[in-house]
Design a protein around this motif. Structure first.
Motif, mmCIF file in Angstrom:
data_model
loop_
_atom_site.group_PDB
_atom_site.id
_atom_site.type_symbol
_atom_site.label_atom_id
_atom_site.label_comp_id
_atom_site.label_asym_id
_atom_site.label_seq_id
_atom_site.Cartn_x
_atom_site.Cartn_y
_atom_site.Cartn_z
ATOM 1 N N ASN A 48 -130.817 77.089 55.141
ATOM 2 C CA ASN A 48 -130.091 77.694 54.453
ATOM 3 C C ASN A 48 -128.522 77.159 54.463
ATOM 4 O OD1 ASN A 48 -132.169 78.565 52.793
ATOM 5 N ND2 ASN A 48 -131.962 80.815 53.961
ATOM 6 N N THR A 80 -128.400 73.769 53.449
ATOM 7 C CA THR A 80 -128.387 73.580 51.808
ATOM 8 C C THR A 80 -126.410 73.182 50.991
ATOM 9 O OG1 THR A 80 -127.662 75.434 51.286
ATOM 10 C CG2 THR A 80 -130.048 74.461 51.926
ATOM 11 N N LEU A 97 -126.593 67.598 48.436
ATOM 12 C CA LEU A 97 -128.163 67.759 47.872
ATOM 13 C C LEU A 97 -128.408 66.889 48.464
ATOM 14 C CD1 LEU A 97 -126.729 67.807 43.968
ATOM 15 C CD2 LEU A 97 -127.583 69.272 45.901
ATOM 16 N N ALA A 123 -137.014 66.398 49.332
ATOM 17 C CA ALA A 123 -136.854 67.098 48.816
ATOM 18 C C ALA A 123 -138.811 67.840 50.063
ATOM 19 C CB ALA A 123 -136.792 67.686 47.490
ATOM 20 N N VAL A 129 -139.383 68.477 52.920
ATOM 21 C CA VAL A 129 -138.730 70.135 53.729
ATOM 22 C C VAL A 129 -140.172 71.255 52.364
ATOM 23 C CG1 VAL A 129 -136.778 71.634 52.465
ATOM 24 C CG2 VAL A 129 -136.292 69.576 52.680
#
Length: 119
Positions: free
Chosen positions: A19, A22, A26, A32, A35
């Protein structure tokens, strides 16, 4: 602290670190994909833990425990355990749904690629 609690705490710490990452900016949809793949793996594994906890709490004898919120000297630990079980059943259902939605996302992202100058 039990080994199980230590492992779960370690996993929670790893998610905390993810987290924190983040806040760095981006990522592209193909990145992604990786992830989300990890999240799918996590979401698929969590119901096993909730099932284990359900079995453990179901077999607990309420007479062996007390609820520190009771002030009249008659703790209702059976009710407390029942409320905990209801929460775990709900969480198990929601985790199954979470895994399904993450798998859909992972499958969709798996079809994306980046255009290269040769394209």
């Amino acid at each position: 602290m039990s080994d199980l609690a230590r492992h779960v705490t370690s996993a929670a710490d790893a998610v905390t670190q993810a987290n924190h990452a983040t806040f760095r900016g981006l990522i592209a949809p193909p990145d992604a994909y990786d992830v989300v793949g990890g999240l799918v793996d996590l979401a698929r594994r969590l119901p096993q833990l909730t099932d284990f906890l359900i079995r453990s709490i179901t077999r607990a004898d309420p007479a062996d425990y007390f609820d520190d919120r009771d002030s009249d000297g008659e703790p209702d630990t059976k009710l407390t355990l029942t409320v905990a079980l209801a929460g775990l059943f709900g969480a198990g259902h929601d985790l199954t749904e979470l895994a399904f939605h993450l798998e859909q996302t992972h499958n969709a992202l798996g079809h994306l690629g980046r255009h290269t100058p040769e394209d």
